[in-house]
Every structure is written in C-alpha cells, then in structure tokens.
Scaffold this motif. Structure first.
Motif, PDB file in Angstrom:
ATOM      1  N   ASP A 189      -4.007   5.329   5.284  1.00  0.00           N
ATOM      2  CA  ASP A 189      -4.211   4.149   5.857  1.00  0.00           C
ATOM      3  C   ASP A 189      -5.306   4.365   7.144  1.00  0.00           C
ATOM      4  O   ASP A 189      -6.087   3.374   7.595  1.00  0.00           O
ATOM      5  CB  ASP A 189      -2.872   3.811   6.676  1.00  0.00           C
ATOM      6  N   ALA A 208     -12.256  -1.869   4.549  1.00  0.00           N
ATOM      7  CA  ALA A 208     -11.504  -2.828   3.860  1.00  0.00           C
ATOM      8  C   ALA A 208     -11.009  -3.902   4.718  1.00  0.00           C
ATOM      9  O   ALA A 208     -11.802  -4.988   5.119  1.00  0.00           O
ATOM     10  CB  ALA A 208     -10.116  -2.121   3.098  1.00  0.00           C
ATOM     11  N   ASN A 209      -9.833  -3.952   4.871  1.00  0.00           N
ATOM     12  CA  ASN A 209      -9.010  -4.712   5.963  1.00  0.00           C
ATOM     13  C   ASN A 209      -9.136  -4.374   7.369  1.00  0.00           C
ATOM     14  O   ASN A 209      -8.373  -4.181   8.140  1.00  0.00           O
ATOM     15  CB  ASN A 209      -7.775  -4.983   5.654  1.00  0.00           C
ATOM     16  N   SER A 211     -17.056  -5.270   6.510  1.00  0.00           N
ATOM     17  CA  SER A 211     -15.871  -4.825   5.604  1.00  0.00           C
ATOM     18  C   SER A 211     -15.559  -5.907   4.715  1.00  0.00           C
ATOM     19  O   SER A 211     -16.055  -7.060   4.512  1.00  0.00           O
ATOM     20  CB  SER A 211     -14.787  -4.722   6.749  1.00  0.00           C
ATOM     21  N   VAL A 213      -9.271   1.969   3.392  1.00  0.00           N
ATOM     22  CA  VAL A 213      -8.942   2.521   2.243  1.00  0.00           C
ATOM     23  C   VAL A 213      -9.767   3.891   2.363  1.00  0.00           C
ATOM     24  O   VAL A 213     -10.974   4.036   2.112  1.00  0.00           O
ATOM     25  CB  VAL A 213      -9.485   1.813   0.761  1.00  0.00           C
ATOM     26  N   PHE A 240      -7.136  -3.078  -5.038  1.00  0.00           N
ATOM     27  CA  PHE A 240      -8.491  -2.402  -4.932  1.00  0.00           C
ATOM     28  C   PHE A 240      -8.727  -0.859  -5.207  1.00  0.00           C
ATOM     29  O   PHE A 240      -9.460  -0.674  -5.922  1.00  0.00           O
ATOM     30  CB  PHE A 240      -9.177  -2.994  -3.560  1.00  0.00           C
ATOM     31  N   THR A 241      -7.636  -0.218  -4.707  1.00  0.00           N
ATOM     32  CA  THR A 241      -7.720   1.331  -4.888  1.00  0.00           C
ATOM     33  C   THR A 241      -7.615   1.435  -6.227  1.00  0.00           C
ATOM     34  O   THR A 241      -8.085   2.601  -6.643  1.00  0.00           O
ATOM     35  CB  THR A 241      -6.773   1.846  -3.745  1.00  0.00           C
ATOM     36  N   ASP A 298      -6.319  -7.282  -1.463  1.00  0.00           N
ATOM     37  CA  ASP A 298      -5.212  -6.327  -1.896  1.00  0.00           C
ATOM     38  C   ASP A 298      -5.421  -4.972  -1.841  1.00  0.00           C
ATOM     39  O   ASP A 298      -6.159  -4.553  -2.923  1.00  0.00           O
ATOM     40  CB  ASP A 298      -4.610  -7.109  -3.238  1.00  0.00           C
ATOM     41  N   ARG A 299      -5.168  -4.254  -1.148  1.00  0.00           N
ATOM     42  CA  ARG A 299      -5.580  -2.857  -0.886  1.00  0.00           C
ATOM     43  C   ARG A 299      -5.133  -1.979  -2.187  1.00  0.00           C
ATOM     44  O   ARG A 299      -5.833  -0.826  -2.607  1.00  0.00           O
ATOM     45  CB  ARG A 299      -5.237  -2.087   0.450  1.00  0.00           C
ATOM     46  N   ARG A 300      -3.886  -2.285  -2.627  1.00  0.00           N
ATOM     47  CA  ARG A 300      -3.265  -1.444  -3.529  1.00  0.00           C
ATOM     48  C   ARG A 300      -4.258  -1.668  -4.974  1.00  0.00           C
ATOM     49  O   ARG A 300      -4.621  -0.773  -5.661  1.00  0.00           O
ATOM     50  CB  ARG A 300      -1.906  -2.088  -3.834  1.00  0.00           C
ATOM     51  N   PHE A 330       0.858  -1.282   0.124  1.00  0.00           N
ATOM     52  CA  PHE A 330      -0.097  -0.041  -0.164  1.00  0.00           C
ATOM     53  C   PHE A 330       0.738   1.047   0.080  1.00  0.00           C
ATOM     54  O   PHE A 330       2.282   1.090   0.224  1.00  0.00           O
ATOM     55  CB  PHE A 330      -0.930  -0.034   1.217  1.00  0.00           C
TER      56      PHE A 330
END
Length: 315
Positions: free
Chosen positions: A106, A207-208, A222, A126, A236-237, A232-234, A62
């Motif tokens: 974050d 998110a997480n 969530s 996110v 997803f964003t 995977d936040r990256r 992230f």
C-alpha cells in the motif's frame, strides 16, 4: 494463500455451505474448516454464517489474499501495508530461490526509480514488483519492461483513463499540451549472457493518490485525479498482472503491442544516453525495445536512455 484456503473461498462464494459439508468436500476436519474461515475473516473477507452455513459476503478492498482470489495468473502475492521497497524485497526473495511472486504494498517508504531517483509511493497507490525466471538470454530481457508498460496501460484504459507510453516505459496521461506521469517502471535482473537467472519488474502506479502529495517536478497525475473517483485497486492490480502474464508468455508479440499505445513514435525526441545526446525523429522500435531515431547523420538505434518529447515533427 494456500490451495486449501482458495478452495474454501470458492466453496463459500457458491454458498451457503455448512461446515460439515465443506469438511467432506475438502477432505479436512471441521476444526480445520473453522480455522480457515477465521483466518480469512482476519484477512478482511466478510463471511456470514447462518442456518444454511457459511457464505462469502464480500472480498477485501486490497491485500495479498484479496488480489490472489480470482486472479487469472500463476502468482503468489506477498502483501505489506508499508515496506521500504518492493523491488528490494523481491531481490531478497530471488536470492532465496523464489519465483512467480508478486510483492505488493500500500505504501513504500524508500522507493527508487531509474538512475536511483527517489520515487514517492504514498498510501493509496499500487506499488508492486513481479519476480520470475524467464528462459531467455540477457539480451532479450528488456522486452519485459515494455510488457509491463503495455500491461499497466491496458489496465488504466479499462479503468477509464486514456494512458499512453513514452519510450521506453513511462506511462503518461495527456492533459492539454502537458504529459503527466501516471506510472513508473524499474526492471532489475541477474544472469549470464546466454541465460537470465531472474527478473524483477517493479511497477509503481499513482492509483488512489492525490497528485498534490507527489513531487510537482515529476508533473504527476493519478487514476483518482483522472477518473474523479477512486479505482478498485484489487481489480486494477489483477488486470495488470493478468495482462503482464499473457504478454510475458509471448515476448515476440510485445513490441507490436507497445507500438499500439506509444506516443513517442513520430515525435521529435532528445535522448540522453551514456554515450551522449541523440536528437531526431523517433521512427520505430526494435525487439527487445531499442528506439530507432532518424537524425541528420542517419539512423541511430538507442538501447537505453532518458527520452524527452520535443516539438511535433513537421513536414
């Protein structure tokens, strides 16, 4: 991330590539190559080096540079581990003349939702705000709120979570008879009647995050809770921002896209508006986002309000 650093990453992804070859390709000094590589390592990119030269081994989970890398949308990303409010920071940037910027965090320590309600934003979510300057009249600006709801719903579904939208912009997940809130969206803007100066669309995604760490009154969920494992936040964003960018380029398409994911249409609703309570069947939505409610007294067109889903409409 500046353009040269982007080009360094692109070259390393196709690596290994030697420092001298990279310097020649980018028309910079070998010392500059080394500085860029070290800066990228400090940002969390794992860059190996061996006899063949440098190679990109992995991208951070992230962060601003991580999200920018491979992003198919023209946004610069300003990242914060923790910030009081991404919307507040985006407003400050708007005052400085900035545009096409995403403020990403974050964690938020002072997030706010509609009607100045507190929005809990713990680490692992996110939390972002998109600042841009669309060439539209102020009356059309609400369509970007709908676009954000569609974008995040699509990203959630790609991540395996069957999200849907309650008018105008609550993104929910149905579990049994309950609708649990996954996302909140807050849009702010400035301009004159015939022209928007800037728009900030704030999007908060659980998110997480463990729903137990969120206020129970909001009936939260969530991505982590719905999937059973972290997202995977990256990625997803990136998907959220790419979808939003595509939608904002064609505002006339947004209402139809919104209908595709809406759970409000066809339901009996109660809408609290500044002018009073409206109750009836939600039958349609009009550009740029007004809800059409069929009441005993006729049809009402609601531009803004708090919507509650009531019992299903029966024949």
């Amino acid at each position: 991330m500046n353009e040269t650093r982007h080009r360094v990453l692109d070259a390393l992804a196709d690596g290994p590539v030697s420092g001298p070859a990279l310097a020649d390709e980018l028309d910079i000094s070998r010392s500059a190559v080394w500085k860029h590589v070290e800066a990228l390592r400090e940002e969390g990119f794992e860059i190996g080096s061996g006899d063949g030269g440098y190679v990109l081994d992995s991208v951070p989970e992230f962060g601003g540079s991580a999200v920018e890398y491979g992003l198919d949308a023209p946004f610069a990303v300003e990242y914060h581990d923790s910030i009081p409010s991404t919307n507040a920071r985006a407003r400050d940037l708007a005052g400085d003349g900035a545009s096409e910027v995403v403020v990403l965090a974050d964690e938020q320590t002072g997030g706010r939702g509609r009607l100045d309600r507190e929005w809990h934003s713990p680490s692992g979510g996110v939390w972002l705000s998109v600042l841009f300057r669309p060439d539209v009249p102020m009356a059309h600006a609400p369509v970007f709120t709908l676009a954000a709801a569609v974008a995040v719903t699509r990203a959630a579904r790609e991540a395996g979570v069957e999200a849907s939208i309650k008018w105008p912009n609550d993104v929910l997940v149905r579990r049994g008879d309950a609708e649990r809130k996954l996302v909140g969206i807050l849009t702010e803007m400035e301009g004159e009647a015939d022209r928007v100066s800037w728009v900030v669309v704030g999007i908060g995604v659980n998110a997480n995050v463990d729903p137990a760490d969120l206020p129970a009154a909001a009936n939260p969920t969530s991505l982590l809770a719905e999937r059973g494992d972290p997202v995977d936040r990256r990625l997803f964003t990136q998907r959220l921002l790419e979808e939003f960018h595509a939608l904002r380029r064609n505002p006339e398409s947004v209402v139809e896209a919104w209908r595709e994911y809406a759970t409000t249409l066809g339901k009996r609703v109660r809408v609290e508006t500044p002018g009073g309570t409206i109750e009836g069947e939600a039958v349609d939505i009009q550009f740029p986002g007004a809800l059409v409610v069929k009441t005993d007294a006729g049809r009402e067109v609601v531009s803004a309000g708090d919507c509650e889903h009531l019992r299903p409409v029966t024949e």
